[in-house]
Scaffold this motif. Structure first.
Motif, PDB file in Angstrom:
ATOM      1  N   ALA A   1       0.828  -1.205   0.000  1.00  0.00           N
ATOM      2  CA  ALA A   1       0.000   0.000   0.000  1.00  0.00           C
ATOM      3  C   ALA A   1       0.866   1.260   0.000  1.00  0.00           C
ATOM      4  O   ALA A   1       0.582   2.217  -0.733  1.00  0.00           O
ATOM      5  CB  ALA A   1      -0.933  -0.001   1.200  1.00  0.00           C
ATOM      6  N   THR A   2       1.923   1.249   0.779  1.00  0.00           N
ATOM      7  CA  THR A   2       2.827   2.406   0.824  1.00  0.00           C
ATOM      8  C   THR A   2       3.514   2.604  -0.522  1.00  0.00           C
ATOM      9  O   THR A   2       3.616   3.735  -1.024  1.00  0.00           O
ATOM     10  CB  THR A   2       3.875   2.227   1.939  1.00  0.00           C
TER      11      THR A   2
ATOM     12  N   GLN B   1       0.976   3.937  -3.068  1.00  0.00           N
ATOM     13  CA  GLN B   1       0.656   5.337  -2.793  1.00  0.00           C
ATOM     14  C   GLN B   1       1.790   6.247  -3.260  1.00  0.00           C
ATOM     15  O   GLN B   1       1.555   7.263  -3.917  1.00  0.00           O
ATOM     16  CB  GLN B   1       0.405   5.529  -1.301  1.00  0.00           C
ATOM     17  N   ASN B   2       3.010   5.856  -2.926  1.00  0.00           N
ATOM     18  CA  ASN B   2       4.164   6.652  -3.357  1.00  0.00           C
ATOM     19  C   ASN B   2       4.293   6.673  -4.883  1.00  0.00           C
ATOM     20  O   ASN B   2       4.627   7.705  -5.475  1.00  0.00           O
ATOM     21  CB  ASN B   2       5.444   6.133  -2.722  1.00  0.00           C
TER      22      ASN B   2
END
Length: 134
Positions: free
Chosen positions: A84-85, A88-89
């Motif tokens: 998820a990180t 998102q990035n």
């Protein structure tokens, strides 16, 4: 055997007359301007490609780091958070890069147009001066 003293009718003289010399000089200038315009276009294209490739290099490094982080978690407990990180990035990077390139396009186009206008003005001045002198 008779000798031929007349030049061949279709052979151009070695030294062109004044109008031909003027046309030759102007065509060289026009060719030089066209070559400069082509060089300016290539410079613009290469600059755009350089910007795009540097972004893709950063994204590739981020993808490699993502895979390292994913594999480093032995039990895959944090796999969802890591993914998820990363996603998102990645989304934020792509949006930011799109915006940056969108603002770069007018700047590059303006620089190219300015350079081409200066070259065209210089040739127009040369043609005007040659016309007045003739």
């Amino acid at each position: 055997m008779p000798r031929r003293t007349d030049p061949a009718p279709y052979v151009l003289p070695m030294v062109p007359s004044w109008p031909e010399a003027l046309a030759l000089g102007e065509s060289r200038k026009a060719f030089a301007v066209a070559a400069r315009m082509q060089a300016q276009s290539m410079q613009t294209l290469l600059r755009w490609q350089g910007e795009s490739l540097s972004f893709l290099a950063r994204r590739s490094e981020a993808a490699a780091q993502f895979l390292d982080d994913l594999v480093a978690d032995e039990e895959f407990k944090d796999a969802f958070d890591i993914t998820a990180t990363y996603m998102q990035n990645a989304a934020m990077d792509w949006v930011g890069e799109t915006g940056r390139l969108a603002t770069l396009v007018p700047q590059i186009a303006s620089e190219a147009a300015t350079a081409m206008k200066e070259q065209a003005d210089a040739v127009a001045e040369d043609i005007a001066a040659a016309t007045v002198a003739a």
